[in-house]
Scaffold this active site. Structure first.
Site, PDB file in Angstrom:
ATOM      1  N   GLY A  91       0.770  -1.233   0.000  1.00 56.04           N
ATOM      2  CA  GLY A  91       0.000   0.000   0.000  1.00 56.04           C
ATOM      3  C   GLY A  91       0.797   1.277   0.000  1.00 56.04           C
ATOM      4  N   SER A 126      15.227  -9.133  17.868  1.00 57.56           N
ATOM      5  CA  SER A 126      15.151  -7.717  18.239  1.00 57.56           C
ATOM      6  C   SER A 126      14.295  -7.455  19.471  1.00 57.56           C
ATOM      7  CB  SER A 126      14.619  -6.887  17.066  1.00 57.56           C
ATOM      8  OG  SER A 126      13.300  -7.264  16.743  1.00 57.56           O
ATOM      9  N   LYS A 161      10.048   0.658  12.519  1.00 56.18           N
ATOM     10  CA  LYS A 161       9.728   0.487  13.933  1.00 56.18           C
ATOM     11  C   LYS A 161       9.440   1.826  14.605  1.00 56.18           C
ATOM     12  CE  LYS A 161      12.436  -3.781  14.421  1.00 56.18           C
ATOM     13  NZ  LYS A 161      13.621  -4.419  15.008  1.00 56.18           N
TER      14      LYS A 161
END
Length: 815
Positions: free
Chosen positions: A367, A688, A731
């Protein structure tokens, strides 16, 4: 006038009759021998039934156009044959099989009716019984010529010779010979129209002489090429025979015209010399084949493909750099890296005309405009564009084509795309290249290695064409969601351009500049019908979408505009519809997404982590709780092996340094710890979340809550080091969308911070840590951790002091 049944076949007929008429196709009936016909059309069936009821006599006229299913009176010839129905048998499908006996010629006088069947008044023609000596001479000549044809044609039975000799009536003899000649309907009708016996015999003699010449020439050709021949040799002989016949008759050869047309097209295609050589060799091979052979169609299809492929047809590039930049800006917001790369390509292309096209890979979440950006690139360059969807492609032949030995083989997607584009320098969009599969039919990613290698693709060979094609002029733009899923050799051949997700401000601008104008046009409404402010759009983005791109936002806006369109169409909207936050919620229903970070982290044992997904970044809550037990660790939440190991590392580090954080390590063997990552149906993996795991566990055991506006990411080691991770921009944007104000990042990820949009950097505070102690001090509060550590130290000291002053036993005191 209608008549009764004649007494016999040879009975004389009146000079005029009124008969039902049967229209026939593709043949002409002569008044001679018995002949079987099939009847299936409604009017034809009715005419036969009427004839059977009224005297078994039927008039037959041939159609001028055999394709006409319902001929009118003008579509029939005027001369025909009166026949007698000898036998009628019903067939399946409401059809009749009728055996008829020709009796006499007839001439149409007038039509009586055309419904429910054709019926007409006709004049009867009887063959004269006596003939002059001239007719007898012509009859003798006709017998001789017919006998020669019987002798020259082994396929004609010997009984035909007896039949020809036994007929005394010259008109009947001429009709029998004419009915067995291989001539067309028009020529047979001309003989039927010829009532004069002498003239008709002359015409039949002419046709017989022509047939004799053809047969003699055929026998001559057979004698010249006689010998042992296999199937291919027999076909060649037949072609030579056909050529000789056509040459003798002066007829044109349609196949020759076809081959000349193919030769002209092959020359116009301006192929490379070696390809042209292959094409003409195949054309020569095809010219020796029979059109009915299966291999003929294969060769013809192959030559057509060689002609249709754009070997030398190129589109002219528009090298106006300012115009290209304006088009890219007009179609897409932001995406500066990609726009910069395209403009650089144009600049180099302007300076170096023969440069090879770059091979770009636009990587990012769904998108964000990867595919539409490739379309804009084609528009900016003025090139044709072709999109190849690679999602789920598992067969190598879909890229390189099938070899021509297979039935129904065709070229692969690359050559098909070039044919469709019509130029040899289009923009190829390789959509979803990270979703290629492979199975027993081959690995399509391996086939793409040649396509996407600038050092090799100038001689790309499709299995079907089996000749090299230069792909170096093609601009390849691949799209992918997850770069790590692309095989390394293929990834190495592409220039990866990361397209990150959009911030809320980005989405707001995209909605204002692109989505809303587009949806207004698609829903047939105008700005006069609706007003939607920035506050409402922002509310729609934050409360109804949670994505890196804008697809869901586009759907939500479309939902609002559909509601407005309904109001306008039903005349309920008298004034301009104003959409604010309350109206948006009323139309779209309950809010789908809430900012639950503060609520989730209000208790100890919960920390907010950051994760990277194929849809962009996302926040990840790590929850921990404890219970009585034996020091075991329980993990839930569909965790992968790497993530489980991260929990193990966090647990070991916590046990080794428990006292430093105010945790009584003597109590750890008496409790079990349960670590859970919500959304358990979604698999999760990666290192992570290591620092987040440790923070949640320490928060649980110290009772200190984590700052609810703080998110973190980083890999933790057994020695307490914080290692760098990937996806920093995605992030951070996820933390920003979730309402976090502060983010902890590994020190070695400081270099990635400039990739984060400036407006996000201004609104958030970033902390870079290289040690876990720093992370815990920031997450739990340095003073609070120090206080916990001091309290534990006092507790341990008090316990040790109490143990020292404990009274001794009586035995020890007496001693």
């Amino acid at each position: 006038m209608p008549i009764d049944n004649p007494d016999s076949e040879g009975s004389s007929l009146p000079s005029e009759l009124e008969l039902p008429i049967l229209a026939i196709r593709n043949t002409v009936i002569f008044p001679v021998l018995a002949f079987p016909i099939n009847v299936g059309r409604d009017k034809s069936l009715t005419a036969v039934e009427q004839a059977l009821e009224s005297g078994q006599l039927l008039g037959i006229l041939a159609q001028k156009d055999a394709k006409n299913e319902d001929p009118s009176t003008d579509d029939l010839y005027q001369t025909g044959t009166i026949v007698k129905i000898l036998k009628s048998v019903k067939m399946p499908g409401n059809k009749l099989s009728v055996i008829i006996q020709g009796i006499s010629r007839m001439k149409l006088k007038m039509w009586v009716t055309t419904d429910p069947h054709l019926r007409a008044q006709v004049e009867v023609y009887e063959e004269p019984a006596e003939h002059a000596e001239e007719i007898e001479a012509k009859m003798s000549n006709l017998r001789e010529l017919a006998q020669r044809i019987i002798d020259l044609s082994p396929q004609i039975p010997s009984e035909a010779s007896f039949l020809v000799r036994s007929i005394d009536n010259p008109g009947v003899l001429a009709d029998i010979v004419a009915s067995n000649l291989g001539i067309g309907v028009e020529e047979k009708q001309d003989l039927l129209d010829t009532f004069d016996t002498s003239t008709r015999m002359d015409k039949v003699v002419t046709l017989l002489n022509k047939e004799i010449q053809v047969l003699e020439l055929s026998n001559k050709i057979q004698s010249e090429v006689k010998g042992e021949m296999d199937k291919a040799q027999r076909e060649y002989f037949l072609r030579e025979q056909l050529k000789a016949i056509q040459k003798e008759l002066g007829e044109t050869d349609d196949r020759q015209e076809e081959f000349e047309e193919l030769k002209r097209k092959l020359k116009q295609a301006r192929m490379p010399r070696e390809v042209e050589k292959v094409a003409f060799k195949e054309l020569k091979r095809m010219s020796r084949m029979s059109p009915g052979a299966a291999e003929y169609t294969v060769s013809r299809t192959y030559i057509d493909w060689l002609i249709d492929v754009p070997w030398s047809k190129s589109s002219q590039d528009n090298l106006d750099i300012d115009r290209a930049a304006a088009i890219l800006d007009e179609d897409h917001y932001d995406l500066e890296k990609v726009k910069k790369r395209i403009v650089e390509y144009l600049a180099v292309r302007k300076l170096k005309q023969d440069m090879k096209g770059p091979i770009l890979c636009l990587a990012g979440p769904p998108g964000v405009g990867k595919t539409s950006l490739a379309k804009s690139v084609a528009r900016a360059l003025g090139r044709q564009m072709h999109r190849i969807s690679l999602g789920g492609v598992r067969d190598e032949a879909e890229i390189r084509g099938h070899r021509r030995t297979y039935i129904g083989s065709l070229p692969g997607k690359v050559i098909k795309g070039l044919k469709k584009a019509g130029t040899n320098n289009p923009v190829f969009v390789l959509d979803e290249i990270d979703k290629l599969g492979n199975d027993y039919r081959g690995d399509p990613s391996s086939a793409l290695l040649e396509v996407l290698d600038p050092e090799q693709n100038d001689t790309f060979v499709d299995h079907y064409l089996d000749v090299p094609f230069d792909l170096s002029k093609v601009l390849f733009i691949a799209t992918a969601n997850q770069v790590h899923l692309i095989p390394p050799p293929l990834r190495d051949r592409m220039e990866i351009i990361e397209i990150p997700g959009y911030t809320i401000e980005d989405k707001l601008k995209i909605a204002q500049s692109y989505i809303i104008p587009e949806q207004l046009e698609e829903h047939g409404i105008t700005p006069d019908h609706i007003e939607i402010g920035d506050e409402a759009i922002r509310f729609l983005i934050e409360s109804y979408t949670r994505e890196a791109g804008v697809r869901s936002l586009k759907r939500e806006v479309a939902g609002l505009f559909r509601w407005v369109a309904k109001e306008v169409a039903s005349d309920r909207a008298k004034d301009r519809v104003i959409l604010d936050s309350a109206k948006v919620e009323e139309i779209r229903g309950p809010i789908k997404f809430f900012n639950e970070v503060a609520q989730r982290t209000a208790v100890s044992g919960v920390a907010t982590g950051l994760a990277w997904t194929a849809a962009g970044g996302d926040i990840l809550f790590i929850e921990a709780t404890k219970m009585r037990g034996k020091g075991q660790m329980k993990l839930t939440g569909s965790l992968g092996d790497v993530m489980k190991e991260s929990v193990g590392v966090a647990s070991s580090y916590m046990r080794a340094t428990a006292l430093d954080f105010g945790i009584d390590d003597r109590e750890l063997d008496k409790i079990d710890i349960h670590v859970h990552v919500p959304s358990g149906s979604i698999p999760k993996d990666g290192p992570s979340a290591g620092v987040t795991m440790l923070t949640a566990i320490v928060s649980l055991l110290t009772g200190l809550t984590v700052d609810h506006e703080l998110a973190m990411t980083g890999e933790a080691t057994l020695r307490g080091a914080v290692l760098p991770v990937g996806g920093i921009k995605e992030k951070v944007l996820a933390a920003h969308r979730a309402g976090c104000k502060r983010v902890i990042l590994p020190e070695r990820n400081r270099k990635d911070l400039p990739d984060v949009p400036e407006e996000v950097r201004k609104e958030m505070e970033f902390f870079f840590c290289s040690r876990m102690e720093d992370v815990l001090d920031l997450a739990l509060g340095k003073e609070k951790v120090a206080a916990k550590r001091a309290d534990l130290a006092l507790k341990i000291a008090a316990e040790e002091a109490a143990a020292k002053i404990e009274p001794k036993s009586d035995t020890e005191a007496h001693a």
